[in-house]
Design an enzyme around this catalytic site. Structure first.
Site, mmCIF file in Angstrom:
data_model
loop_
_atom_site.group_PDB
_atom_site.id
_atom_site.type_symbol
_atom_site.label_atom_id
_atom_site.label_comp_id
_atom_site.label_asym_id
_atom_site.label_seq_id
_atom_site.Cartn_x
_atom_site.Cartn_y
_atom_site.Cartn_z
ATOM 1 N N GLY A 10 0.841 -1.204 0.000
ATOM 2 C CA GLY A 10 0.000 0.000 0.000
ATOM 3 C C GLY A 10 0.870 1.244 0.000
ATOM 4 N N GLY A 101 5.859 -2.420 3.741
ATOM 5 C CA GLY A 101 5.494 -2.962 5.051
ATOM 6 C C GLY A 101 5.921 -4.415 5.200
ATOM 7 N N GLY A 103 4.697 -7.432 4.403
ATOM 8 C CA GLY A 103 4.652 -8.332 3.246
ATOM 9 C C GLY A 103 5.833 -8.077 2.318
ATOM 10 C CG ASP A 127 -1.375 -0.945 8.260
ATOM 11 O OD1 ASP A 127 -2.247 -0.089 8.062
ATOM 12 O OD2 ASP A 127 -1.244 -1.965 7.548
ATOM 13 C CG MET A 169 -7.704 1.373 6.243
ATOM 14 S SD MET A 169 -6.670 1.814 4.816
ATOM 15 C CE MET A 169 -7.758 1.373 3.480
ATOM 16 N N GLY A 170 -5.594 -0.346 9.330
ATOM 17 C CA GLY A 170 -4.548 -0.830 10.232
ATOM 18 C C GLY A 170 -4.374 -2.332 10.215
ATOM 19 N NE ARG A 171 -1.984 -5.122 5.566
ATOM 20 C CZ ARG A 171 -2.603 -5.517 4.457
ATOM 21 N NH1 ARG A 171 -3.562 -6.405 4.528
ATOM 22 N NH2 ARG A 171 -2.252 -5.032 3.279
ATOM 23 C CB ALA A 186 -13.369 8.124 20.701
ATOM 24 N NE ARG A 252 -2.959 3.042 0.843
ATOM 25 C CZ ARG A 252 -3.414 1.836 0.464
ATOM 26 N NH1 ARG A 252 -3.706 0.924 1.374
ATOM 27 N NH2 ARG A 252 -3.543 1.534 -0.797
#
Ligand code: F6P
Length: 319
Positions: A10, A101, A103, A127, A169-171, A186, A252
């Site tokens: 990504g 990253g 991978g 991430d 996001m962030g896997r 929050a 992103r």
């Protein structure tokens, strides 16, 4: 001596500043820089080109990557890795930098074990999930994009007596969700690393609603796969009209922050210096305000762990 750079996986903010530093510093050190377009896919297909100063003029402030990126399935096959190496040989490229990253680091590890090539992986992912590194290129800008969105969502949420469940996001790593929940104030945060106590959370929020709370902001990390469940839970248990927002690839986007631009420059300079000095198969990381190199072999087998302090700060958002 020739050196190449590519992006993989990504895209993330900070890639363009890193590419600019790569070209400028390579020439300063008497190296011939090359671009590999479209990541490992482009390497297999010989999309390699000499890099010139003019290619990187006016890109420092841009998100994304001018040399493109990809996720390559073919690179997992030996036949295509051989093709990739043969392409590097055509240009006498013996040193390679990959921005990516986990991978991508894994693919780079396999490649560097099979062929005679010196490589360094630079952590570049929103991430922030690279083992031992407290920072990866792109996470700072992504957090700022998320926070700006959350500030805006809070405005509408508080005006219309609604709950908003926002997915980040962030896997499977909860960093983006946790840090944005803490810094946006929050009411609920769901991440894979922390178990939520629905019973006590319900009790607490019902009491607050009774005392006048009329909106709720909830942040959910995509890795939990609990976004829809939380929407339903708020509607059913807290009786509040609820909307879901998946921030998605917006995270992103944006232009690299000042911090990202500085770090991109540092990562690249340290990496080129190391590649000039010795043969290496490593990744550069940033920890305790210092840059360090770790073997790709070590890094690709380990998972990053979310800082306990961050998890502690979530205590009022999970129970
Ligand atoms: O790894 C970066 C990341 O943005 C993750 O946070 C997300 O899960 C994934 O990439 C999305 O991948 P793609 O852009 O291929 O849909």
């Amino acid at each position: 001596m020739s050196i190449a750079i590519m992006c993989s996986g990504g895209d993330s903010c900070g890639m363009n500043p890193a590419i600019k530093s790569f070209v400028d510093y390579s020439y300063e050190k008497g190296l011939q820089p090359y671009f590999i377009y479209e990541g490992f896919e482009g390497l297999i297909d010989n999309k390699i080109k000499k890099a010139k100063h003019k290619d990187v003029a006016g890109i420092l402030h841009l998100g994304g990557t001018i040399i493109k990126t990809s996720r390559s399935k073919r690179f997992y096959e030996k036949e295509f890795r051989q093709k990739a190496f043969d392409n590097l040989k055509k240009y006498d490229i013996t040193k390679l930098i990959v921005l990516g990253g986990n991978g991508s680091f894994n693919a780079l590890k396999i490649f560097s074990q099979e062929f005679d090539i010196s490589v360094i992986g630079i952590p570049a992912t929103i991430d922030n999930d690279i083992y031992e590194s407290s920072y990866t290129l792109g996470v700072d800008t992504a957090l700022n994009v998320i926070i700006n969105a959350l500030d805006d969502i809070r405005n509408t949420s508080s005006s219309s007596k609604r709950a908003f469940v926002v997915e980040t996001m962030g896997r499977d790593f909860g960093y983006l969700a946790a840090v944005s929940a803490i810094t946006s104030g929050a009411e609920i945060c769901l991440i894979p690393e922390a178990k939520i106590n629905y019973e006590s959370l319900e009790k607490k929020l019902k009491k607050e609603i009774k005392e006048g709370r009329d909106y709720i902001l909830a942040i959910v990390s995509e890795g939990t796969k609990q976004t829809d469940k939380l929407v339903l839970w708020i509607q059913t248990n807290l009786k509040m009209q609820t909307r879901k927002i998946v921030l998605g690839h917006l995270q992103r986007g944006g232009n690299p922050s000042v911090f990202e631009r500085r770090m991109a420059n540092e990562f690249v300079i340290y990496s080129i210096d190391k590649l000039i000095k010795e043969k290496t198969k490593s990744a550069i990381i940033y920890k305790n305000c210092k840059f360090k190199f770790i073997d790709l072999e070590t890094i690709s087998n380990k998972k990053q762990v979310l800082n306990k302090k961050i998890i502690k700060q979530l205590k009022n958002m999970i129970k």
